[in-house]
Design a protein around this motif. Structure first.
Motif, PDB file in Angstrom:
ATOM      1  N   ASP A 145       6.605  14.727  40.940  1.00 18.22           N
ATOM      2  CA  ASP A 145       6.732  13.577  40.025  1.00 18.22           C
ATOM      3  C   ASP A 145       5.366  12.918  39.813  1.00 18.22           C
ATOM      4  O   ASP A 145       5.013  12.526  38.692  1.00 18.22           O
ATOM      5  CB  ASP A 145       7.686  12.517  40.602  1.00 18.22           C
ATOM      6  N   LEU A 149       3.448  12.403  36.324  1.00 16.86           N
ATOM      7  CA  LEU A 149       2.962  11.098  35.812  1.00 16.86           C
ATOM      8  C   LEU A 149       1.466  11.174  35.515  1.00 16.86           C
ATOM      9  O   LEU A 149       0.990  10.624  34.517  1.00 16.86           O
ATOM     10  CB  LEU A 149       3.229   9.987  36.833  1.00 16.86           C
ATOM     11  N   GLU A 150       0.749  11.865  36.392  1.00 15.77           N
ATOM     12  CA  GLU A 150      -0.712  11.970  36.197  1.00 15.77           C
ATOM     13  C   GLU A 150      -1.063  12.779  34.953  1.00 15.77           C
ATOM     14  O   GLU A 150      -2.030  12.481  34.270  1.00 15.77           O
ATOM     15  CB  GLU A 150      -1.355  12.596  37.445  1.00 15.77           C
ATOM     16  N   VAL A 153       3.911  12.193  30.814  1.00 18.24           N
ATOM     17  CA  VAL A 153       5.361  12.444  30.761  1.00 18.24           C
ATOM     18  C   VAL A 153       5.866  12.074  29.370  1.00 18.24           C
ATOM     19  O   VAL A 153       5.223  11.312  28.647  1.00 18.24           O
ATOM     20  CB  VAL A 153       6.126  11.609  31.828  1.00 18.24           C
ATOM     21  N   THR A 165       2.804  10.505  27.302  1.00 20.21           N
ATOM     22  CA  THR A 165       1.811   9.536  27.777  1.00 20.21           C
ATOM     23  C   THR A 165       0.486  10.242  28.102  1.00 20.21           C
ATOM     24  O   THR A 165       0.475  11.412  28.477  1.00 20.21           O
ATOM     25  CB  THR A 165       2.326   8.797  29.033  1.00 20.21           C
ATOM     26  N   VAL A 170      -2.350   7.808  39.746  1.00 17.82           N
ATOM     27  CA  VAL A 170      -1.232   7.343  40.578  1.00 17.82           C
ATOM     28  C   VAL A 170      -1.663   7.345  42.040  1.00 17.82           C
ATOM     29  O   VAL A 170      -2.275   8.297  42.510  1.00 17.82           O
ATOM     30  CB  VAL A 170       0.003   8.268  40.381  1.00 17.82           C
ATOM     31  N   ILE A 180      -0.382   2.383  39.656  1.00 19.28           N
ATOM     32  CA  ILE A 180      -0.493   3.319  38.539  1.00 19.28           C
ATOM     33  C   ILE A 180      -1.447   2.726  37.509  1.00 19.28           C
ATOM     34  O   ILE A 180      -1.404   1.525  37.233  1.00 19.28           O
ATOM     35  CB  ILE A 180       0.896   3.641  37.915  1.00 19.28           C
ATOM     36  N   MET A 193       7.893   5.222  32.262  1.00 21.04           N
ATOM     37  CA  MET A 193       7.278   6.399  32.903  1.00 21.04           C
ATOM     38  C   MET A 193       7.985   6.692  34.226  1.00 21.04           C
ATOM     39  O   MET A 193       8.316   7.848  34.513  1.00 21.04           O
ATOM     40  CB  MET A 193       5.781   6.154  33.123  1.00 21.04           C
ATOM     41  N   PHE A 194       8.220   5.647  35.010  1.00 25.78           N
ATOM     42  CA  PHE A 194       8.919   5.887  36.280  1.00 25.78           C
ATOM     43  C   PHE A 194      10.360   6.327  36.028  1.00 25.78           C
ATOM     44  O   PHE A 194      10.878   7.202  36.739  1.00 25.78           O
ATOM     45  CB  PHE A 194       8.857   4.644  37.173  1.00 25.78           C
TER      46      PHE A 194
END
Ligand code: URA
Length: 238
Positions: A145, A149-150, A153, A165, A170, A180, A193-194
């Motif tokens: 995950d 995110l990095e 997403v 994004t 993170v 973040i 995002m989360f």
């Protein structure tokens, strides 16, 4: 600039009050009494006094606020309280805008300014000014995950159509606590995002914008103006 405009801006008085002071011969420009509201002053050079006190013109203002929960990042709202209501009436004359809104439930660093160029530079993703948030989350955040995110997403819900994004940074600081950094400002972006990796944000605070960190001595709801050095910090270390 017209003298009545200058005086109204600097003193916060209405133009009609300003005209009264002028008639009463209380205003001097470079030592001479001036009664004409249309008299032109050079805001950088003219020495203007009213009631024998020198007046200084401030064109741009940059305010850092520690935004509390429960306030909208808006200049006006019919129903809810806005961050503008936390400011002293002195700032009414500046026509401030918010350089990167925060949700009603988000706390932390909020910048307000009347400098349109600065505002654009802070918020445009092109300038890559990263905004750092502390998120307290519920749900399991796996290594996969974090990598997602990095890398970026896809945000599916909310106001925007599908949106991928930009790369984020993170850093898991404790169990359920994640820092973040993102350089975009889509509606509810961090929360969404989360959500895209199955986690729910239960608390969110903005810690910094570019190289400018929230002043830890500001209590929630407090604010102060930025120094010139701090202004420069914003576009550094992003
Ligand atoms: N992302 C969010 O979800 N909310 C904010 O207030 C700021 C960034």
């Amino acid at each position: 600039m017209r003298l009545d405009k200058f005086l109204a801006h600097v003193t916060g008085n209405s133009r009609s009050d300003v005209k009264k002071f002028l008639k009463q011969k209380k205003v001097r420009v470079d030592g001479a009494i001036i009664t004409s509201p249309g008299f032109q002053v050079d805001v950088d050079r003219s020495v203007v006094t009213a009631f024998d006190e020198e007046l200084f013109y401030q064109q741009f203002v940059y305010v850092m606020m520690n935004k509390p929960k429960g306030y909208l990042s808006a200049t006006k709202d019919g129903a809810d309280a806005t961050v503008m209501e936390l400011l002293d009436a002195y700032y009414d004359r500046f026509d401030l805008s918010i350089a990167g809104r925060l949700d009603k439930d988000t706390e932390g660093l909020l910048l307000l300014t009347n400098d349109g160029q600065f505002l654009h530079e802070v918020i445009t993703p092109k300038k890559r000014v990263y905004k750092k948030y502390l998120a307290q989350i519920e749900g399991e955040l796996t290594v996969a995950d974090i990598t997602a995110l990095e890398n970026g997403v896809v945000i599916k819900d909310g106001k925007d159509a599908e949106f991928t994004t930009a790369p984020a940074r993170v850093n898991v600081v404790a169990s359920g606590e994640v820092e973040i950094e993102i350089c975009e400002g889509k509606f509810h972006q961090v929360r969404r995002m989360f959500a895209s990796v199955g986690c729910r944000v239960v608390y969110l605070k903005r810690l910094s914008i570019g190289g400018l960190a929230l002043d830890e001595y500001l209590e929630l709801g407090e604010y102060r103006e930025l120094s010139e050095e701090e202004l420069d910090e914003i576009t550094k270390n992003t």
